[in-house]
Design a protein around this motif. Structure first.
Motif, PDB file in Angstrom:
ATOM      1  N   TYR A  65       1.251  -1.504  -0.021  1.00  0.00           N
ATOM      2  CA  TYR A  65       0.090   0.188   0.257  1.00  0.00           C
ATOM      3  C   TYR A  65       1.102   0.963   0.436  1.00  0.00           C
ATOM      4  O   TYR A  65       0.396   2.504  -0.120  1.00  0.00           O
ATOM      5  CB  TYR A  65      -0.886   0.060   1.336  1.00  0.00           C
ATOM      6  N   LEU A  66       2.530   1.659   0.127  1.00  0.00           N
ATOM      7  CA  LEU A  66       2.900   2.780   0.456  1.00  0.00           C
ATOM      8  C   LEU A  66       4.016   2.855  -0.262  1.00  0.00           C
ATOM      9  O   LEU A  66       4.613   3.053  -1.007  1.00  0.00           O
ATOM     10  CB  LEU A  66       4.136   2.342   1.549  1.00  0.00           C
ATOM     11  N   LEU A  70       0.114   7.605  -3.785  1.00  0.00           N
ATOM     12  CA  LEU A  70      -1.719   7.503  -3.096  1.00  0.00           C
ATOM     13  C   LEU A  70      -2.417   8.121  -3.869  1.00  0.00           C
ATOM     14  O   LEU A  70      -4.128   7.463  -3.647  1.00  0.00           O
ATOM     15  CB  LEU A  70      -1.800   8.778  -2.116  1.00  0.00           C
ATOM     16  N   ARG A  91      -2.535   4.160   4.394  1.00  0.00           N
ATOM     17  CA  ARG A  91      -1.211   4.364   3.941  1.00  0.00           C
ATOM     18  C   ARG A  91      -0.362   4.570   5.313  1.00  0.00           C
ATOM     19  O   ARG A  91       0.291   4.175   6.015  1.00  0.00           O
ATOM     20  CB  ARG A  91      -1.090   5.679   3.402  1.00  0.00           C
TER      21      ARG A  91
END
Length: 226
Positions: A65-66, A70, A91
Motif C-alpha cells: 500500500y506504500l 496515494l 497508508r
C-alpha cells in the motif's frame, strides 16, 4: 428501559432469528479484515466486498500500500465513500504497522486504537473476528436496535451503548450478540423501513409500538374520510 429478564428474552429471540450471524466482510487474514473494516465506515459491507477482491489481489502486505502513489490507491477504492480519507488512513496505518509492529496487526484494544483510522468499533471487530477475543462493536445497526428496543437510552453515546451491552450480556456471548444485533438491524429492524408488523419483539419495542400506532391511526383517518 428493559429489565434483565426482558433483555435476555430479546437476545434469545434475535438469536433464534439469526443463529448464523457472522462478519460479512470478505477477508483471509487479520490484515485484510482491518483494511475491509476501515473501508466499511459509512458504507455497506456489500459495496466493500465488491471492491476488495481486486484490491486484495493487488495489495498483499502493508508495504504494498506504500509502494504506490496515494492517487493510485484512491483510484483503486474510488467507488467507496470517503475514499480519499480512507486511502490516506490506510497508508498511515500501514506505515505504523511496519514501524512499530513488524507489519502485523496487534491483538489488543490498547495497541489497535493507536493505529491511524482505527477507533473502538473497528478495533472491536478486529479483536472479535480476527482473534476470537470477546468484544461488542457498536455500529449504526447495534446502536439503532438497542435504543429502539429500550436496552439503552436514546441519549446514550456509542461508548455508553457498548458499556451497557458489556454489562448486560455474558462475556462469552459478546461476539455472537454483536453479530446478531447487526443482522437484526440490517435485515429486519432497518433504519427507514423496519419490519414492525412481523416483528416478534413488537410488544417490547417502544419505537415499534409508536410506529404501529401511527400507522393504525393513519388507516383510521383514511377510513373516517372515506
Amino acid at each position: 428501559m428493559l429489565n434483565q429478564k426482558q433483555i435476555n428474552y430479546v437476545l434469545e429471540t434475535i438469536g433464534q432469528m439469526f443463529p448464523n450471524a457472522h462478519c460479512e466482510l470478505n477477508h483471509r487474514n487479520p490484515f485484510e479484515l482491518t483494511i475491509a473494516v476501515m473501508l466499511s465506515a459509512q458504507c455497506t459491507d456489500a459495496l466493500v466486498n465488491r471492491v476488495t477482491p481486486s484490491l486484495f489481489h493487488k495489495y498483499h502486505e502493508p508495504e504494498d500500500y506504500l509502494a504506490v502513489p496515494l492517487e493510485e490507491l484512491q483510484h483503486d477504492i474510488r467507488s467507496i465513500g470517503l475514499y480519499r480519507n480512507k486511502a490516506r488512513h490506510i497508508r498511515q496505518m500501514c506505515a505504523r504497522l511496519i514501524e512499530e509492529y513488524d507489519g502485523r496487526i496487534p491483538d489488543s484494544m490498547e495497541e489497535l486504537i493507536k493505529l491511524p483510522g482505527i477507533g473502538r468499533k473497528t478495533a472491536n471487530v478486529i479483536l472479535s473476528v480476527a482473534f476470537g477475543v470477546p468484544a461488542i462493536a457498536v455500529d449504526t445497526h447495534v446502536e439503532r436496535v438497542t435504543k429502539r428496543l429500550g436496552i439503552c437510552r436514546w441519549k446514550d453515546s456509542v461508548f455508553e451503548v457498548e458499556k451497557t451491552l458489556m454489562k448486560r450480556v455474558p462475556k462469552e456471548k459478546w461476539s455472537e450478540t454483536h453479530h446478531r444485533l447487526i443482522f437484526f438491524g440490517r435485515y429486519h429492524c432497518k433504519a427507514q423501513h423496519p419490519n414492525c408488523p412481523e416483528c416478534p419483539l413488537l410488544d417490547l419495542c417502544r419505537e415499534g409500538r409508536k410506529r404501529m400506532k401511527r400507522t393504525n391511526q393513519a388507516k383510521n383517518d383514511v377510513i373516517g374520510h372515506a
